[in-house]
Design an enzyme around this catalytic site. Structure first.
Site, PDB file in Angstrom:
ATOM      1  N   ILE A 151      10.768  -7.355   9.768  1.00 15.09           N
ATOM      2  CA  ILE A 151      11.942  -6.477   9.856  1.00 15.09           C
ATOM      3  C   ILE A 151      11.665  -5.466  10.980  1.00 15.09           C
ATOM      4  CG2 ILE A 151      13.434  -4.854   8.610  1.00 15.09           C
ATOM      5  CD1 ILE A 151      13.530  -7.668   7.427  1.00 15.09           C
ATOM      6  N   HIS A 178       9.148  -3.580   3.425  1.00 15.80           N
ATOM      7  CA  HIS A 178       8.802  -3.791   2.012  1.00 15.80           C
ATOM      8  C   HIS A 178      10.078  -4.058   1.199  1.00 15.80           C
ATOM      9  CE1 HIS A 178       5.522  -0.937   3.361  1.00 15.80           C
ATOM     10  NE2 HIS A 178       4.825  -1.948   2.913  1.00 15.80           N
ATOM     11  N   LYS A 211       8.776  -2.782  11.832  1.00 18.52           N
ATOM     12  CA  LYS A 211       8.617  -1.685  10.858  1.00 18.52           C
ATOM     13  C   LYS A 211       7.196  -1.687  10.340  1.00 18.52           C
ATOM     14  CE  LYS A 211      13.228  -0.887   9.889  1.00 18.52           C
ATOM     15  NZ  LYS A 211      13.927   0.384   9.833  1.00 18.52           N
ATOM     16  N   LEU A 241       6.737   2.973   1.415  1.00 20.65           N
ATOM     17  CA  LEU A 241       7.588   1.795   1.589  1.00 20.65           C
ATOM     18  C   LEU A 241       8.700   2.017   2.608  1.00 20.65           C
ATOM     19  CD1 LEU A 241       7.941   0.779  -2.181  1.00 20.65           C
ATOM     20  CD2 LEU A 241       6.171   0.108  -0.544  1.00 20.65           C
ATOM     21  N   GLN A 250      -2.861 -12.238   7.602  1.00 18.95           N
ATOM     22  CA  GLN A 250      -2.989 -11.987   6.159  1.00 18.95           C
ATOM     23  C   GLN A 250      -2.215 -13.038   5.361  1.00 18.95           C
ATOM     24  OE1 GLN A 250      -2.800  -7.977   4.168  1.00 18.95           O
ATOM     25  NE2 GLN A 250      -0.687  -8.536   3.832  1.00 18.95           N
ATOM     26  N   LYS A 269       4.809  -9.939   9.430  1.00 18.11           N
ATOM     27  CA  LYS A 269       4.209  -9.022  10.418  1.00 18.11           C
ATOM     28  C   LYS A 269       2.686  -9.124  10.345  1.00 18.11           C
ATOM     29  CE  LYS A 269       3.744  -4.436  10.447  1.00 18.11           C
ATOM     30  NZ  LYS A 269       2.396  -4.174  10.798  1.00 18.11           N
ATOM     31  N   MET A 320       0.844  -1.199   0.000  1.00 17.24           N
ATOM     32  CA  MET A 320       0.000   0.000   0.000  1.00 17.24           C
ATOM     33  C   MET A 320       0.880   1.250   0.000  1.00 17.24           C
ATOM     34  SD  MET A 320      -3.461  -0.892   2.008  1.00 17.24           S
ATOM     35  CE  MET A 320      -2.901  -0.597   3.671  1.00 17.24           C
ATOM     36  N   SER A 368       4.271   1.191   8.183  1.00 17.55           N
ATOM     37  CA  SER A 368       3.985   2.551   7.684  1.00 17.55           C
ATOM     38  C   SER A 368       3.252   3.340   8.760  1.00 17.55           C
ATOM     39  CB  SER A 368       3.128   2.469   6.426  1.00 17.55           C
ATOM     40  OG  SER A 368       3.766   1.647   5.476  1.00 17.55           O
ATOM     41  N   GLN A 419     -10.423  -2.432   2.022  1.00 21.64           N
ATOM     42  CA  GLN A 419      -9.978  -3.188   3.200  1.00 21.64           C
ATOM     43  C   GLN A 419      -9.967  -2.330   4.464  1.00 21.64           C
ATOM     44  OE1 GLN A 419      -5.995  -4.114   1.354  1.00 21.64           O
ATOM     45  NE2 GLN A 419      -5.221  -3.769   3.417  1.00 21.64           N
TER      46      GLN A 419
HETATM   47  O1  PAF Z   1      -0.233  -5.759   3.472  1.00 24.52           O
HETATM   48  C1  PAF Z   1      -0.646  -4.815   2.771  1.00 24.52           C
HETATM   49  O2  PAF Z   1       0.020  -3.793   2.613  1.00 24.52           O
HETATM   50  C2  PAF Z   1      -2.004  -4.938   2.109  1.00 24.52           C
HETATM   51  O3  PAF Z   1      -2.917  -5.583   2.922  1.00 24.52           O
HETATM   52  C3  PAF Z   1      -1.946  -5.585   0.713  1.00 24.52           C
HETATM   53  C4  PAF Z   1      -1.496  -7.032   0.790  1.00 24.52           C
HETATM   54  C5  PAF Z   1      -1.019  -4.804  -0.180  1.00 24.52           C
HETATM   55  C6  PAF Z   1      -3.342  -5.572   0.076  1.00 24.52           C
HETATM   56  O4  PAF Z   1      -3.826  -4.288  -0.084  1.00 24.52           O
END
Ligand code: PAF
Length: 280
Positions: free
Chosen positions: A176, A37, A184, A33, A153, A149, A30, A186, A61
């Protein structure tokens, strides 16, 4: 590196790469970064001929009271990091490009979405599964990379790919951390200096819990109680959940199973942070 906002351009590029017989790694993000990431992109770079990074704050989401409007964004910085790490394409669509008018088709995984974050974020994982499915179909990737993390998911996306016969390998990558142990994220950017210090409590508490599990503690309630006590001692912290589940179906356990996920979600001030450990 190619930057694109359209699905059509992604499809054309993917078609050309596939025609050459090249393998493709996808890193769904998302944006905003950070090194977490970065570790996924670097791994994708090593294991594939071409790397696609998606950079899309996925509105479906987020719940109505969540941080969609304020979610941090810095597309230029994201491009810079992706270029440095050797990504080949960054896909940065507008919501209208991803979701046409009268969009009514969702993908979801039952059972694994019930507990942990699923309790306080009821629509979250259907939103994740739906966008991830779209990204898998667009990118035709051979592998997709997800951080541990977001352990729930990762488990859900793996199960979805298995159950629905998506022809893609789901690669889970380690958490990380900052030097003091904070995972870490966002969302760490929301924390004030005082909250930032307090946030270390998640890692401290989980480390205690992990020591208990690794030293053979079988009473799940004791592990949860030790973690809860440590977090409650931090005045800026408010617990959303501390849960011990099996690392397969993500169901609560009273006896610590051989493959266990212990996960927490904690508000530090107004910021909700998550962290976990897995013992397999
Ligand atoms: O983990 C994330 O940043 C989000 O849930 C993803 C997997 C990019 C889906 O929007």
């Amino acid at each position: 590196m190619l930057r694109t906002t359209t699905k059509q351009e992604v499809r054309e590029q993917v078609k050309a790469w596939k025609a050459e017989g090249l393998s493709i790694g996808l890193v769904p993000t998302m944006g905003y970064l950070h090194e977490g990431h970065g570790s996924l992109i670097a791994r994708a770079r090593k294991e594939n001929d071409r790397v696609i990074v998606s950079d899309f704050v996925n509105p479906i989401q987020f719940g109505p009271k969540e941080d969609l409007a304020t979610y941090p964004r810095d597309f230029e910085a994201d491009c810079k990091l992706c270029e440095e790490l050797g990504a080949d394409l960054i896909f940065h669509p507008e919501p209208e490009e991803m979701y046409a008018e009268n969009f009514h088709s969702y993908v979801g995984v039952n059972v694994l979405s019930e507990n942990l974050c699923g309790k306080s974020r009821p629509i979250h994982f259907n939103g994740v599964c739906t966008v991830v499915t779209k990204l898998f179909m667009l990118s035709q990737a051979d592998r997709a990379y997800f951080g541990q993390k977001d352990a729930q998911q990762l488990a859900i996306v793996r199960r979805m790919a298995r159950d629905l016969d998506y022809n893609i390998e789901i690669v889970g990558c380690p958490i990380i951390r900052e030097e003091d142990g904070l995972a870490k994220s966002s969302r760490n950017t929301y924390l004030s200096a005082e909250e930032r210090k307090a946030a270390v409590v998640l890692h401290r508490a989980l480390t205690l819990g992990e020591q208990l599990v690794r030293s053979g503690e079988k009473d799940a309630a004791k592990v949860v109680a030790a973690i809860t006590k440590e977090i409650e001692a931090e005045p800026l912290a408010r617990i959303d959940y501390v849960e011990l589940v099996d690392w397969n179906e993500l169901q609560p356990q009273s006896v610590v199973p051989d493959q266990v996920l212990v996960a927490v979600a904690v508000y530090i001030g107004k910021t909700r942070l998550i962290d976990n450990f897995i013992v397999e």
